[in-house]
Design an enzyme around this catalytic site. Structure first.
Site, PDB file in Angstrom:
ATOM      1  N   CYS A 351       7.520  35.615  90.376  1.00  0.00           N
ATOM      2  CA  CYS A 351       6.736  36.248  89.475  1.00  0.00           C
ATOM      3  C   CYS A 351       5.970  35.435  88.770  1.00  0.00           C
ATOM      4  O   CYS A 351       5.229  34.099  89.417  1.00  0.00           O
ATOM      5  CB  CYS A 351       7.312  37.410  88.403  1.00  0.00           C
ATOM      6  SG  CYS A 351       6.236  38.149  87.348  1.00  0.00           S
ATOM      7  N   VAL A 352       6.133  35.072  87.348  1.00  0.00           N
ATOM      8  CA  VAL A 352       5.234  33.941  86.777  1.00  0.00           C
ATOM      9  C   VAL A 352       6.043  32.699  86.956  1.00  0.00           C
ATOM     10  O   VAL A 352       5.402  31.710  86.814  1.00  0.00           O
ATOM     11  CB  VAL A 352       5.329  34.333  85.258  1.00  0.00           C
ATOM     12  CG1 VAL A 352       6.824  34.451  84.574  1.00  0.00           C
ATOM     13  CG2 VAL A 352       4.599  33.145  84.395  1.00  0.00           C
TER      14      VAL A 352
END
Length: 614
Positions: A351-352
């Site tokens: 993800c991030v």
């Protein structure tokens, strides 16, 4: 004397399809007990209200409601303006809705007289209306159909409103769905047949228990509702979650670095470094031994290192993306080299955490730093043009409000992000639990994933502001305009092999967005599409034999064409990824102990940073 017509007073003669037994579960048997329980339920409700009022009147809880409500009104006003500005359009919209209502009324009358009723195909199936009385009971069937027709009509108004920019249309669609999800008849005791029957059967004891839980959840949130999704008492990190043996071997202001104990006699020469998102805690990859991606990697012979991010407070206000790279990723790479003697690693970003890893790789390319030999991205966006539903919360006005609030505390409250994620799936993560917990009075069942989901993290002000502006708002990484370390970054400089995993039903990092971002890297990219969503599509152990994944080599051309020609394989993508890693370097060495001879253990895994709760 007036002779009664046959079937008078609502008897069977008037409504041949009416079955008196069908209303029996809805008839109150003990009104005295029901009245007492309703009074007790109101007492608990008053306690919850008092908690809310005390926190807000005392300033302990900042009022976040004003900003989204203002934006909702402003956004939907733009949609309304299109329809009311032309009387013909307004009449057409009204006529469409009224004609649908007439159809519902006609079907309801037919159902009450015992005639067969066939609903139109336009009414979607919805698991909120699984109870048979939503179809068989004319009253509840009418409510359901009216709700479904109105919801579809409202979404149609947004979809067909001309003159809206893309962002406004996305926000309007989101807000309409939030409103319709909240106004579902399934969410209210008197309009939900299952809740109604349960209230009658228990003489209101369910509402007493439900309002008691509501008061507890309001107190637990310090004046904000902390909706319970699972039985939190059943879980403890390090005891039945995040159990893979290992040691914390290094610690910085923003992270701890964990190295896990080997479970094989030999291990791959190239260590594995995992960069998880700081928006959530890393143990999503180490829930239970049966679900743990980290344990599975250890069992395949990887020397696994994981970054465990700090749960920031006011001391971390100025820790920005550059700090998270230097004191996080770079610090972890140095730790891996000290512990193993190996300079090159395989890296995973989730993800991030993957977006941060991609920026790190672009920075490394300019510095001629080759320590990361391969990169795996799990549901990671580097191009935010087609970003998911979180874009609803990011525009200049909303971002300015967030930055103003973060400037006061030095961080964004973890509850804000948790609520945002829950709102993206309100019909699954909010309203079913409101009904089950507070109306049915049922304690939620133990569920490790939902425990993790509720284990929120705060966001350091500088870091979060940089992320929102440079990724969601300005999309600088994809444009080759992101500035870090005094340099302008370009993903075309990243030549290392990339394994890029997307998940089919992802609403946070949509597969089209991940596919589009694949073209930005300068080296070879293996795009893989997994079944399910942002979490279940990633955390999918091979022995479960769940879902599937699709492969089709390089992500060229259109996403639809790639999918049409892709090969489907049943089960987990994990073995496919491991084979991809070994194809690049399968050399093995003797198993390594955490820290080696250079570093001492600071604490047992899962460390101390992960234990900090908000």
């Amino acid at each position: 004397m007036v002779k009664k017509s046959e079937g008078a007073e609502g008897g069977p003669g008037e409504f041949p399809g009416f079955d008196p037994k069908s209303v029996e579960p809805y008839v109150v048997k003990d009104p005295h007990t029901l009245a007492i329980n309703l009074a007790r339920a109101l007492e608990h409700l008053g306690q919850a209200a008092a908690q809310w009022l005390a926190a807000h009147d005392g300033g302990e809880v900042p009022d976040h409601a004003a900003d989204p409500v203002t934006d909702l009104v402003k956004t939907l006003a733009e949609v309304a303006q299109y329809w009311v500005s032309d009387p013909t359009r307004a009449l057409e919209a009204q006529t469409l809705l009224l004609s649908s209502y007439m159809g519902i009324w006609t079907r309801t009358l037919a159902q009450m007289t015992g005639q067969p009723v066939i609903e139109p195909d336009t009414l979607p199936k919805d698991k909120r209306f699984a109870d048979e009385d939503w179809t068989k009971n004319p009253f509840f069937a009418f409510l359901r159909q009216a709700y479904q027709v109105t919801s579809s009509w409202a979404e149609k108004l947004v979809a067909e409103a001309d003159g809206l920019d893309d962002h406004t249309r996305i926000k309007a669609t989101f807000y309409v769905r939030q409103l319709t999800a909240a106004l579902s008849p399934a969410n209210f005791a008197l309009t939900n047949p299952e809740v109604y029957r349960h209230t009658v059967a228990t003489s209101g004891a369910n509402l007493v228990e439900g309002m008691r839980m509501l008061a507890e959840d309001m107190a637990a949130g310090g004046g904000e509702l902390r909706l319970r999704h699972t039985d939190h008492k059943q879980f403890k990190i390090g005891e039945n979650l995040a159990m893979t043996p290992g040691k914390v071997i290094a610690q910085s202001e923003v992270c701890e670095v964990i190295q896990y104990d080997p479970s094989t006699e030999t291990v791959l020469k190239r260590p594995l470094l995992i960069v998880p998102p700081w928006i959530n805690k890393f143990y999503i990859l180490d829930l239970t031994p049966q679900k743990s991606f980290i344990k599975w990697c250890v069992d395949q012979g990887h020397t696994v290192f994981v970054i465990s991010w700090v749960n920031p407070d006011e001391r971390h206000a100025q820790k920005d993306w550059e700090a998270y790279i230097e004191e996080g990723v770079e610090f972890a790479l140095e730790t891996v080299e000290k512990a193993t003697g190996e300079r090159q690693v395989n890296a995973i970003g989730y993800c991030v955490g993957g977006t941060l890893l991609a920026a790190t790789l672009a920075l490394h390319a300019q510095r001629k730093d080759r320590r990361i030999a391969s990169a795996t991205f799990l549901t990671t966006q580097v191009d935010f043009t087609l970003a998911g539903d979180l874009k609803v919360f990011v525009d200049e006005e909303q971002l300015a409000a967030i930055e103003k609030q973060m400037s006061k505390s030095g961080y964004l409250e973890g509850s804000r992000m948790a609520n945002a994620f829950n709102m993206l799936r309100a019909s699954e993560l909010i309203w079913p639990y409101v009904v089950s917990n507070y109306l049915m009075g049922k304690e939620p069942l133990p569920f490790d994933l939902l425990y993790w989901n509720a284990d929120s993290t705060r966001m350091a002000a500088a870091n979060h502001a940089y992320y929102l502006r440079n990724c969601y708002l300005d999309n600088t990484l994809s444009k080759g305009e992101m500035k870090l370390g005094g340099r302008v970054l370009s993903l075309k400089d990243v030549k290392v092999p990339v394994y890029n995993l997307a998940t089919k039903e992802d609403h946070i990092a949509p597969p089209r967005s991940v596919f589009k971002g694949s073209a930005l890297f300068g080296g070879p990219v293996e795009y893989v599409l997994s079944g399910s969503g942002h979490i279940a599509g990633v955390v999918n152990p091979p022995d479960k034999q769940k879902y599937q994944y699709w492969t089709n080599g390089k992500p060229h051309g259109k996403f639809e064409d790639w999918v049409a020609k892709a090969k489907e394989t049943k089960g987990s993508w994990w073995p496919h990824w491991h084979a991809w890693i070994e194809k690049r370097n399968k050399e093995r060495v003797d198993a390594r102990t955490p820290g080696g001879s250079a570093l001492n253990a600071i604490a047992d895994a899962p460390g101390t940073y992960v234990l900090e709760r908000v």
